[in-house]
Design a protein around this motif. Sequence first.
Motif, PDB file in Angstrom:
ATOM      1  N   ASN A 158      19.638  30.835  36.270  1.00 39.43           N
ATOM      2  CA  ASN A 158      18.185  30.386  36.172  1.00 39.43           C
ATOM      3  C   ASN A 158      17.555  31.058  35.043  1.00 39.43           C
ATOM      4  OD1 ASN A 158      17.628  32.965  37.126  1.00 39.43           O
ATOM      5  ND2 ASN A 158      17.007  32.429  38.960  1.00 39.43           N
ATOM      6  N   ALA A 159      16.332  30.953  35.071  1.00 42.04           N
ATOM      7  CA  ALA A 159      15.354  31.189  34.022  1.00 42.04           C
ATOM      8  C   ALA A 159      15.318  32.808  33.913  1.00 42.04           C
ATOM      9  CB  ALA A 159      14.163  30.760  34.134  1.00 42.04           C
ATOM     10  N   ASP A 160      15.542  33.454  35.298  1.00 42.79           N
ATOM     11  CA  ASP A 160      15.407  34.921  35.344  1.00 42.79           C
ATOM     12  C   ASP A 160      16.719  35.322  34.857  1.00 42.79           C
ATOM     13  OD1 ASP A 160      12.707  34.814  35.790  1.00 42.79           O
ATOM     14  OD2 ASP A 160      12.968  34.935  37.967  1.00 42.79           O
ATOM     15  N   GLY A 161      18.074  34.847  34.727  1.00 42.23           N
ATOM     16  CA  GLY A 161      19.121  35.161  34.485  1.00 42.23           C
ATOM     17  C   GLY A 161      20.161  35.299  35.675  1.00 42.23           C
ATOM     18  N   ASN A 162      19.480  35.111  36.864  1.00 36.27           N
ATOM     19  CA  ASN A 162      20.283  35.204  37.998  1.00 36.27           C
ATOM     20  C   ASN A 162      21.615  34.230  38.008  1.00 36.27           C
ATOM     21  OD1 ASN A 162      18.655  37.368  39.361  1.00 36.27           O
ATOM     22  ND2 ASN A 162      17.084  35.822  39.597  1.00 36.27           N
ATOM     23  N   LYS A 163      22.726  34.557  38.495  1.00 34.31           N
ATOM     24  CA  LYS A 163      23.732  33.835  38.600  1.00 34.31           C
ATOM     25  C   LYS A 163      24.154  33.191  40.185  1.00 34.31           C
ATOM     26  CE  LYS A 163      25.955  35.661  34.567  1.00 34.31           C
ATOM     27  NZ  LYS A 163      26.985  36.543  33.992  1.00 34.31           N
ATOM     28  N   LEU A 215      17.477  30.115  45.759  1.00 26.59           N
ATOM     29  CA  LEU A 215      17.004  30.608  44.310  1.00 26.59           C
ATOM     30  C   LEU A 215      16.129  31.677  44.668  1.00 26.59           C
ATOM     31  CD1 LEU A 215      15.879  27.060  42.827  1.00 26.59           C
ATOM     32  CD2 LEU A 215      17.892  28.511  42.043  1.00 26.59           C
ATOM     33  N   GLN A 216      16.431  32.690  43.483  1.00 29.32           N
ATOM     34  CA  GLN A 216      15.742  34.052  43.553  1.00 29.32           C
ATOM     35  C   GLN A 216      14.986  34.049  42.096  1.00 29.32           C
ATOM     36  OE1 GLN A 216      18.895  36.953  44.166  1.00 29.32           O
ATOM     37  NE2 GLN A 216      19.277  35.967  46.344  1.00 29.32           N
ATOM     38  N   VAL A 217      14.181  33.355  42.039  1.00 29.29           N
ATOM     39  CA  VAL A 217      13.460  33.435  40.499  1.00 29.29           C
ATOM     40  C   VAL A 217      11.786  33.613  40.987  1.00 29.29           C
ATOM     41  CG1 VAL A 217      14.443  31.520  39.573  1.00 29.29           C
ATOM     42  CG2 VAL A 217      12.662  30.739  40.947  1.00 29.29           C
ATOM     43  N   THR A 218      11.427  34.323  39.900  1.00 35.17           N
ATOM     44  CA  THR A 218      10.026  34.854  39.768  1.00 35.17           C
ATOM     45  C   THR A 218       9.184  34.343  38.659  1.00 35.17           C
ATOM     46  OG1 THR A 218      10.687  36.760  38.437  1.00 35.17           O
ATOM     47  CG2 THR A 218      10.625  36.965  40.784  1.00 35.17           C
ATOM     48  N   HIS A 219       9.881  33.635  37.696  1.00 40.11           N
ATOM     49  CA  HIS A 219       9.245  32.956  36.748  1.00 40.11           C
ATOM     50  C   HIS A 219       9.705  31.355  36.470  1.00 40.11           C
ATOM     51  CE1 HIS A 219       8.844  37.107  35.531  1.00 40.11           C
ATOM     52  NE2 HIS A 219       7.922  36.796  35.106  1.00 40.11           N
ATOM     53  N   TYR A 220       8.861  30.587  36.150  1.00 40.19           N
ATOM     54  CA  TYR A 220       9.136  29.225  35.670  1.00 40.19           C
ATOM     55  C   TYR A 220       9.930  28.894  34.265  1.00 40.19           C
ATOM     56  CZ  TYR A 220       5.829  27.651  39.515  1.00 40.19           C
ATOM     57  OH  TYR A 220       5.435  27.226  40.438  1.00 40.19           O
ATOM     58  N   ARG A 221      10.485  28.118  33.864  1.00 39.18           N
ATOM     59  CA  ARG A 221      11.433  27.945  32.802  1.00 39.18           C
ATOM     60  C   ARG A 221      10.413  28.245  31.495  1.00 39.18           C
ATOM     61  NH1 ARG A 221      15.167  23.062  31.623  1.00 39.18           N
ATOM     62  NH2 ARG A 221      16.780  24.296  31.703  1.00 39.18           N
TER      63      ARG A 221
END
Length: 82
Positions: free
Chosen positions: A38-43, A59-65
Amino acid sequence: MKQYVLIYTICLSAMLLFMAACEKSDKNEPDNSFKVVNADGNKYDTIHIGTQIWLKQNLQVTHYRNGDSIDNLTDKSDWFFA
Protein backbone atom coordinates in the motif's frame (compact mmCIF):
# COMPACT_ATOMS: atom_id res chain seq x y z
CA MET A 1 -24.37 -65.51 -15.68
CA LYS A 2 -23.21 -63.80 -18.88
CA GLN A 3 -25.35 -60.76 -18.01
CA TYR A 4 -23.53 -60.33 -14.68
CA VAL A 5 -20.15 -60.51 -16.36
CA LEU A 6 -21.24 -57.95 -18.95
CA ILE A 7 -22.67 -55.59 -16.30
CA TYR A 8 -19.54 -56.01 -14.14
CA THR A 9 -17.28 -55.25 -17.14
CA ILE A 10 -19.29 -52.15 -18.08
CA CYS A 11 -19.26 -50.83 -14.49
CA LEU A 12 -15.54 -51.48 -14.10
CA SER A 13 -14.80 -49.75 -17.41
CA ALA A 14 -16.92 -46.74 -16.42
CA MET A 15 -15.14 -46.45 -13.07
CA LEU A 16 -11.70 -46.62 -14.70
CA LEU A 17 -12.71 -44.00 -17.27
CA PHE A 18 -14.05 -41.75 -14.49
CA MET A 19 -10.86 -42.10 -12.45
CA ALA A 20 -8.70 -41.26 -15.45
CA ALA A 21 -10.81 -38.18 -16.25
CA CYS A 22 -10.54 -36.82 -12.68
CA GLU A 23 -6.80 -36.30 -12.81
CA LYS A 24 -5.68 -33.12 -11.03
CA SER A 25 -4.05 -30.53 -13.22
CA ASP A 26 -1.65 -27.95 -11.75
CA LYS A 27 -1.34 -25.80 -14.86
CA ASN A 28 -4.39 -23.67 -13.92
CA GLU A 29 -3.30 -23.17 -10.30
CA PRO A 30 -2.60 -19.48 -9.51
CA ASP A 31 0.70 -18.29 -8.11
CA ASN A 32 0.21 -17.86 -4.34
CA SER A 33 3.27 -15.61 -3.95
CA PHE A 34 1.37 -12.48 -5.06
CA LYS A 35 2.02 -9.53 -2.69
CA VAL A 36 0.23 -6.20 -2.34
CA VAL A 37 2.00 -3.07 -1.07
CA ASN A 38 0.00 0.00 0.00
CA ALA A 39 0.91 3.71 0.00
CA ASP A 40 2.47 3.41 3.49
CA GLY A 41 4.73 0.56 2.40
CA ASN A 42 2.84 -2.19 4.27
CA LYS A 43 2.95 -5.59 2.55
CA TYR A 44 -0.05 -7.92 2.46
CA ASP A 45 -0.32 -11.62 1.68
CA THR A 46 -3.10 -12.69 -0.66
CA ILE A 47 -5.24 -15.75 -1.17
CA HIS A 48 -6.84 -16.96 -4.38
CA ILE A 49 -10.53 -17.90 -4.20
CA GLY A 50 -11.77 -19.03 -7.58
CA THR A 51 -10.70 -16.35 -10.03
CA GLN A 52 -10.48 -13.61 -7.39
CA ILE A 53 -7.54 -12.41 -5.29
CA TRP A 54 -8.30 -11.40 -1.69
CA LEU A 55 -6.11 -9.92 1.06
CA LYS A 56 -5.52 -12.20 4.06
CA GLN A 57 -5.68 -9.27 6.52
CA ASN A 58 -7.23 -5.81 6.77
CA LEU A 59 -5.57 -2.71 5.34
CA GLN A 60 -3.33 -0.82 7.75
CA VAL A 61 -2.96 2.55 6.05
CA THR A 62 -2.74 6.00 7.58
CA HIS A 63 -2.40 8.01 4.35
CA TYR A 64 -4.18 8.17 1.02
CA ARG A 65 -2.18 7.57 -2.14
CA ASN A 66 -1.81 11.34 -2.66
CA GLY A 67 -0.27 11.73 0.83
CA ASP A 68 -3.31 13.15 2.64
CA SER A 69 -3.79 11.78 6.14
CA ILE A 70 -6.74 9.46 6.85
CA ASP A 71 -8.69 10.64 9.89
CA ASN A 72 -9.00 8.12 12.73
CA LEU A 73 -12.53 8.77 14.00
CA THR A 74 -13.12 7.17 17.41
CA ASP A 75 -16.18 9.14 18.58
CA LYS A 76 -19.59 8.19 17.10
CA SER A 77 -20.62 11.84 16.84
CA ASP A 78 -17.78 12.46 14.35
CA TRP A 79 -19.58 10.24 11.83
CA PHE A 80 -22.74 12.37 11.66
CA PHE A 81 -22.92 15.27 9.24
CA ALA A 82 -25.36 18.18 9.54
